[in-house]
Design an enzyme around this catalytic site. Structure first.
Site, short mmCIF file in Angstrom:
data_model
loop_
_atom_site.label_atom_id
_atom_site.label_comp_id
_atom_site.label_asym_id
_atom_site.label_seq_id
_atom_site.Cartn_x
_atom_site.Cartn_y
_atom_site.Cartn_z
N ARG A 35 -18.70 -28.01 3.39
CA ARG A 35 -17.85 -29.16 3.09
C ARG A 35 -18.54 -30.14 2.16
NH1 ARG A 35 -15.32 -31.19 8.88
NH2 ARG A 35 -13.84 -29.47 9.11
N GLU A 53 -14.24 -19.67 4.97
CA GLU A 53 -12.95 -19.43 5.62
C GLU A 53 -12.86 -18.02 6.18
OE1 GLU A 53 -10.85 -21.47 6.57
OE2 GLU A 53 -11.42 -23.24 5.43
N TYR A 98 -15.06 -7.92 13.53
CA TYR A 98 -13.92 -7.75 12.62
C TYR A 98 -14.43 -7.33 11.24
CZ TYR A 98 -10.58 -9.74 15.95
OH TYR A 98 -9.79 -9.97 17.03
N TYR A 136 -2.87 -18.16 6.06
CA TYR A 136 -3.76 -19.27 6.40
C TYR A 136 -4.82 -19.50 5.33
CZ TYR A 136 -7.76 -21.75 7.87
OH TYR A 136 -8.80 -22.62 7.85
N ASP A 154 -3.75 -22.84 11.27
CA ASP A 154 -4.60 -21.97 12.08
C ASP A 154 -4.34 -22.27 13.56
OD1 ASP A 154 -5.74 -24.47 12.35
OD2 ASP A 154 -7.72 -23.63 12.67
N CYS A 213 -7.69 -36.57 25.48
CA CYS A 213 -6.62 -37.44 25.00
C CYS A 213 -7.06 -38.90 24.96
CB CYS A 213 -5.37 -37.28 25.87
SG CYS A 213 -4.66 -35.61 25.82
#
Length: 366
Positions: A35, A53, A98, A136, A154, A213
């Site tokens: 970032r 990503e 994966y 995405y 996502d 929350c």
DNA sequence: AAGGCGTGGGC
DNA sequence: TGCCCAAGCCT
């Protein structure tokens, strides 16, 4: 699906909600190596955004962090990656899972280098043409690296949207509505920051279990919170149960310590990765597992089993081990063309998935 | 369109 | 322990 009123509500309340979220992101957003700081004038390197990503698909930030830097140091530019042998990329990816991601990553690098002059397409539609880039990822790269008004969705953003608007339609049925809501909230001038902001909120506040929350910047806007549903949303369709498969693996150790490995077929489960030769993995053990041994030897059965869980089945492997002579001939059934002896010290850097590392540890008795 | 496709951590 | 979950893609 309906809920046009939700989309209209999001469009009218949207700017205020987006403002609160972006302010929170400026204070509490995570600092991550792919970032640049929120609100910066420039956009990050598309190659780095793309790599991060893809690594992050279904994979935690914690698992990616140590691997991202290594990968980038080894292949700093897309042309470097395109020029690498696929086997090297798979070896670098080993343990991340994966493995189609790594195969597609390499294919995508080749396409970008050879067909796009080394530059990633700058639009969502253009990005989506590339291997391994779906809805995405195309939207994420477009928004983050090219400041395009795209709205990636996502798992985090699905969760945040279903809670914010108290969407009771189960996933995946609710996806189109979620996409429309996320798009309606996205400020056109900061699509990248906003997407990452929602993901950070999902990862740190609006978590799957026990959401915080009390710390949420948009709790007052949250219909899920108001209805007492924040913790139970999103609803999800039930998933299929996982069967168990069984097999027997053969760890062959040569006099000099080298171990017999075999390259798996290029697609499918663990495609292109190295394996310890074994029987097929099926609902029950082979009646004569030794018929599948890659060579003749004094096979000794190890105590215990190697257990491993894949996405869609559990696996239990018996392990046989043997010390074999230097010139031992491989059986035809072992498919010698795909087999190779790998020195012990080279195992650490080999394209071995986690399952096979467990098998070796068990078979080598360490 | 539903199922194949990894792994490690958390509870 | 066993199940759920994580910045999904492909067929």
């Amino acid at each position: 699906m309906a809920a046009i009123q939700d989309v209209e509500a999001a469009a009218s309340a949207g700017p205020a909600i987006a403002e609160k979220l972006l302010a929170w992101y400026g204070r509490e957003g995570r600092s991550l190596p792919w970032r640049i700081p929120p609100g910066a004038d420039e956009t990050p390197d598309p190659y780095k955004v793309w790599l991060s990503e893809v690594m992050l698909q279904q994979t935690t930030v914690k698992a990616v962090l140590p691997r991202y830097g290594r990968f980038l140091r080894r292949w700093p530019r897309v042309e470097d990656l395109a020029a690498a042998p696929l086997g090297d990329v798979l070896a670098e990816w080993a343990g991340l899972g994966y493995y189609a991601r790594a195969r597609n990553l390499h294919a995508c690098a080749v396409a970008v280098a050879e067909e796009h002059g080394g530059r990633f397409p700058a639009t969502e539609a253009g990005l989506k043409q590339l291997p391994g880039i779906g809805d995405y990822t195309a939207a994420a790269i477009a928004a983050i690296a090219f400041n395009e008004p795209a709205a990636p969705v996502d798992g985090n953003i699905e969760r945040v949207m279903t809670r914010l608007f108290a969407l009771k339609t189960p996933l995946p049925e609710a996806k189109p509505e979620i996409k429309a809501l996320a798009a309606s909230l996205t400020p056109k001038d900061r699509p990248g920051d906003f997407a990452q902001c929602l993901m950070d909120l999902g990862a740190q506040i609006c978590t799957p279990k026990r959401p915080a929350c009390g710390l949420c910047p948009i709790r007052a806007d949250c219909a899920g919170y108001a209805e007492g549903l924040a913790e139970v949303l999103p609803y999800k369709a039930a998933k299929a149960e996982r069967p168990t498969r069984l097999g027997t693996a053969f760890v062959s150790v040569r006099q000099d310590g080298a171990v017999l490995l075999r390259e798996r077929p290029p697609k499918g489960l663990l495609g292109g990765m190295l394996e310890v030769p074994s029987t097929p993995w099926e609902g029950q053990q082979a009646s004569a597992p030794l018929d599948f041994a890659p060579l003749e030897a004094d096979w000794r059965k190890k105590v215990g089993l190697v257990e491993h869980t894949f996405t869609h089945f559990h696996l239990k492997l018996e392990i046989y081990a043997a010390e074999v002579a230097e010139g031992a001939a491989l059986s035809v059934a072992a498919d010698p063309g795909r087999c190779r002896w790998v020195a012990r010290r080279d195992l650490a850097d080999a394209a071995l998935p986690s399952l096979m590392r467990k098998v070796l540890r068990h078979g080598l008795g360490e």
